[in-house]
Design an enzyme around this catalytic site. Structure first.
Site, short mmCIF file in Angstrom:
data_model
loop_
_atom_site.label_atom_id
_atom_site.label_comp_id
_atom_site.label_asym_id
_atom_site.label_seq_id
_atom_site.Cartn_x
_atom_site.Cartn_y
_atom_site.Cartn_z
N HIS A 1 41.96 61.47 73.63
CA HIS A 1 43.17 61.54 74.44
C HIS A 1 42.90 61.38 75.93
O HIS A 1 43.77 60.94 76.66
CB HIS A 1 44.01 62.76 74.07
CG HIS A 1 44.78 62.45 72.83
ND1 HIS A 1 44.25 62.63 71.58
CD2 HIS A 1 45.97 61.86 72.67
CE1 HIS A 1 45.11 62.19 70.69
NE2 HIS A 1 46.17 61.72 71.32
N ARG B 1 54.91 60.37 73.14
CA ARG B 1 54.19 61.49 72.52
C ARG B 1 54.73 62.79 73.11
O ARG B 1 54.44 63.10 74.27
CB ARG B 1 52.70 61.40 72.81
CG ARG B 1 51.97 60.24 72.14
CD ARG B 1 50.48 60.32 72.51
NE ARG B 1 49.66 59.44 71.72
CZ ARG B 1 49.30 58.20 72.08
NH1 ARG B 1 49.70 57.71 73.23
NH2 ARG B 1 48.53 57.46 71.30
N ARG C 1 58.24 60.56 69.26
CA ARG C 1 57.55 61.05 68.08
C ARG C 1 57.64 62.58 68.11
O ARG C 1 57.39 63.18 69.16
CB ARG C 1 56.09 60.62 68.13
CG ARG C 1 55.29 61.14 66.94
CD ARG C 1 53.90 60.66 66.97
NE ARG C 1 53.13 61.30 68.02
CZ ARG C 1 51.87 60.98 68.31
NH1 ARG C 1 51.28 60.00 67.65
NH2 ARG C 1 51.21 61.61 69.25
N GLU D 1 49.81 56.28 59.64
CA GLU D 1 48.50 56.54 60.25
C GLU D 1 47.57 57.27 59.29
O GLU D 1 46.46 57.64 59.64
CB GLU D 1 48.64 57.28 61.58
CG GLU D 1 49.52 58.50 61.53
CD GLU D 1 49.74 59.14 62.91
OE1 GLU D 1 49.01 58.83 63.86
OE2 GLU D 1 50.65 59.99 63.01
N ASN E 1 45.05 54.35 65.52
CA ASN E 1 43.96 55.25 65.96
C ASN E 1 43.57 56.17 64.82
O ASN E 1 42.40 56.34 64.50
CB ASN E 1 44.40 56.10 67.16
CG ASN E 1 44.90 55.27 68.31
OD1 ASN E 1 44.56 54.10 68.41
ND2 ASN E 1 45.70 55.86 69.17
N ASP E 2 44.59 56.78 64.23
CA ASP E 2 44.30 57.68 63.11
C ASP E 2 44.09 56.91 61.82
O ASP E 2 43.27 57.32 60.99
CB ASP E 2 45.44 58.69 62.94
CG ASP E 2 45.29 59.85 63.91
OD1 ASP E 2 44.16 60.36 64.03
OD2 ASP E 2 46.28 60.22 64.57
N ARG F 1 37.40 60.17 65.22
CA ARG F 1 37.62 59.31 66.37
C ARG F 1 37.05 59.89 67.67
O ARG F 1 37.01 59.23 68.69
CB ARG F 1 39.11 58.98 66.53
CG ARG F 1 39.99 60.14 66.84
CD ARG F 1 41.47 59.81 66.62
NE ARG F 1 42.20 59.64 67.85
CZ ARG F 1 43.52 59.58 67.94
NH1 ARG F 1 44.27 59.64 66.84
NH2 ARG F 1 44.13 59.43 69.08
N CYS G 1 51.57 51.04 67.35
CA CYS G 1 51.48 51.78 68.61
C CYS G 1 50.10 52.36 68.84
O CYS G 1 49.87 53.06 69.81
CB CYS G 1 52.54 52.87 68.68
SG CYS G 1 52.35 54.12 67.40
C1 PEP Z 1 47.65 56.73 66.39
O1 PEP Z 1 47.11 57.54 65.65
O2 PEP Z 1 47.40 55.51 66.40
C2 PEP Z 1 48.66 57.19 67.36
C3 PEP Z 1 49.37 56.34 68.06
O3 PEP Z 1 48.78 58.54 67.52
P1 PEP Z 1 47.78 59.45 68.39
O4 PEP Z 1 46.83 58.54 69.10
O5 PEP Z 1 48.65 60.23 69.33
O6 PEP Z 1 47.15 60.30 67.37
MG MG Z 2 47.93 59.55 65.49
#
Ligand code: PEP
Ligand code: MG
Length: 592
Positions: free
Chosen positions: A198, A305, A340, A438, A461-462, A472, A509
């Site tokens: 993050h 977010r 979200r 995700e 990402n997830d 990650r 996203c």
């Molecule tokens: C993701 O997981 O791709 C996502 C957009 O959510 P975050 O990065 O906030 O977990």
């Molecule tokens: Mg995510």
């Protein structure tokens, strides 16, 4: 003449996660729980040491009382009660007596005496099953953290500094980022972290350069040291020489010219050579991003977010939330803003104690699971979002969905909230409802989920993390974190096809959408909605305008035969370098 080692330039190489160059002094954020050295003191120093502790306790008291006033104004007195507990812990007379005894008798510095005593209390409560006691653990931790920072002469809350700084830390938690004065931070240099941590995401959304995995900087750098941060090449330079600064000045000027040219076209639509329109949105987290979003050239907010607003103001009331969300919706109307719902847990741990420490937070009680288990919190958020929807076009999407049941349950609660608000005569709007994809199971069940929602949004990402079983945030396995892995590509394809069959829109996203080297692959897979950091919008739109769908589809046909993530990424990148060479460094253009 020998060179003074204190004057020489030192360069660290890390991983670049957010582009740009910054030059300022370092502000080193110490890990709050760095164990203080147990230093001996002279008997004559004991009074001074106790004086330091009293001053730190007093500064902490004022800080907690300020917070208490702020929170009770925003959320009511019940939420502010937590600070009463903090004040009790802080002002506990027996604590002071025990610390004093240790300082005077054992002649140890007050930092160590206070820290060790509090640690003893925390250890006694850590990991207890009783949720009340577990929360006391977090309360003690919070208070100790504040006092330790004051003992060290650091300030906890804003303003942390009154001049521009490059923030140096072992890692930054979302709470650190919500607490800092973002107007003074010019960049982040972090010892751990990864592209999708993050810290990296926040840096990109604030358009600040950031470099992660700068091993050892915490020991070598001190607040006030002059540093240059190169977010393009992943370098942190301590005491940059005049030559280095001159070299960077030239680079910055060229980069500015390139960015200006892209920026000038940012409001033009992103339409491929063959006329396919791609919607480009932004990912956002903070209210102060509104002007940046308005100026970014984006057509919508594809992902807001909400957990960052929550962390900045834990326990916020429905009215406060409705006002915050409405500000975003009104400012961006008539564009769609997709919020979200809270995705707490994982690395976005709620510091107020709603969650106990989890053995494996990424596989634990996070996202929609937490909301469905905390319906009071969830309903408060949904009601606020429905009220915000009265002011413009709103999307609501649920994070970390693993199957149809969760979506249906969340949607039912949303409908229940809408009916209640209508019965109360409160104006609301009709939001579009969506689910994040995700978790691999959600991608595999996308066809069923698609029947219950109006859109799907791929959180790569997830999705990458869970498909490949690669944390990650873990440095050691960072090399295995590959969004271009054929398994991830297949899950994206499956989701896009499910959306197409159900006649609903599918967007992306995750950070993968920001990598213009992968745009040909994503366009070829059929994605027509991208949501990225505001600073990336002009580049992404430029990339889309240079692509031809048939070329991208031919690329996907090639990719389907490939098993290597690196080769898949390279195939896509080769198309990208050919179609928009101007977005790549000279060396790469020449190799292509
Ligand atoms: C993701 O997981 O791709 C996502 C957009 O959510 P975050 O990065 O906030 O977990
Ligand atoms: Mg995510």
């Amino acid at each position: 003449m020998e060179q003074d080692p204190l004057q020489t330039e030192i360069t660290w190489q890390g991983i670049p996660v957010s582009g740009g160059i910054a030059h300022a002094v370092a502000h080193v954020l110490k890990d709050h729980f760095d164990e203080p050295e147990v230093e001996s003191i002279e008997p004559g120093d004991a009074d001074g040491e106790m004086g330091r502790l009293r001053a730190a306790l007093e500064a902490t008291r004022m800080e907690i009382e300020d917070l208490q006033v702020m929170v009770s104004r925003a959320e009511g007195s019940v939420e502010a009660d937590i600070f009463e507990t903090h004040l009790l812990i802080l002002q506990d007379a027996s604590m002071l007596a025990q610390v004093e005894k240790r300082v005077r008798k054992d002649l140890v510095c007050v930092d160590a005496a206070y820290y060790q005593l509090m640690l003893k209390h925390m250890d006694a409560l850590r990991g207890l099953a009783d949720s009340y006691l577990r929360e006391r653990f977090l309360d003690i931790k919070d208070v100790t953290q504040r006092v330790m920072r004051h003992l060290r002469g650091e300030l906890l809350d804003e303003p942390m500094f009154d001049h521009p700084v490059i923030l140096i830390a072992h890692d930054l938690t979302p709470s650190d980022t919500v607490q800092m004065d973002r107007t003074k931070v010019l960049g982040f240099g972090v010892e751990s972290g990864s592209t999708t941590s993050h810290t990296a995401i926040i840096a990109r959304s604030l358009a600040l350069p950031a470099v992660v995995r700068l091993h050892g900087i915490g020991d070598e750098l001190h607040s006030g040291d002059p540093v240059l941060l190169d977010g393009d090449e992943g370098k942190l330079i301590l005491r940059p020489s005049a030559e280095t600064l001159a070299r960077y000045a030239v680079r910055e000027q060229a980069a500015e010219q390139r960015e200006d040219a892209l920026h000038a076209l940012r409001h033009e639509p992103a339409q491929t050579v063959d006329g396919r329109l791609v919607r480009v949105g932004v990912n956002a987290e903070f209210l102060e991003e509104i002007p940046v979003i308005q100026d970014s050239g984006a057509e919508e907010v594809g992902l807001f977010r909400t957990e960052f607003l929550h962390l900045a103001s834990p326990g916020a009331s429905e009215d406060w939330l409705a006002d915050a969300y409405s500000q975003v919706v009104r400012a961006l109307s008539p564009s769609l803003v997709t919020f979200r719902t809270l995705d707490l847990g994982g690395d976005k741990v709620d510091e107020v104690g709603m969650q106990s420490p989890e053995p494996n937070p990424f596989l634990g009680w996070r996202g929609i699971r937490l909301s469905l288990g905390h319906t009071d919190l969830f309903k408060r958020q949904l009601r606020a979002l429905l009220r915000a929807a009265a002011h413009g076009r709103v999307g609501i999407m649920f994070p970390m969905v693993s199957g149809v049941d969760e979506v249906q349950e969340a949607r039912d609660i949303l409908h229940e909230c809408a009916a209640a608000l209508e019965a109360e005569g409160v104006p609301i709007g009709v939001p579009e409802i969506g689910a994040m994809v995700e978790v691999p199971s959600a991608a595999l069940c996308a066809a069923q989920i698609a029947k219950d929602v109006q859109f799907l949004s791929l959180g790569t990402n997830d999705l990458t993390q869970y498909t490949l079983a690669v944390d990650r945030l873990n440095d050691r396995v960072a090399g295995l974190y590959q969004p271009s892995h054929p398994a991830v590509v297949r899950l994206i394809q499956l989701t896009v096809n499910a959306g197409r069959d159900a006649g609903i829109r599918v967007g992306i996203c995750g950070e993968m959408a920001s990598d213009v080297g992968l745009t040909p692959l994503l366009i070829g897979l059929g994605l027509e909605e991208f949501s990225v950091a505001a600073a990336v919008v002009p580049r992404l739109k430029h990339a889309v305008r240079r692509l031809d769908t048939s070329v991208c589809e031919a690329l996907v046909a090639e990719v389907e035969k490939e098993s290597s993530p690196a080769r898949i990424a390279n195939l896509s990148r080769a198309v990208a370098v050919k179609c928009y060479p101007d977005l790549f460094e000279t060396g790469e253009r020449e190799r292509a």
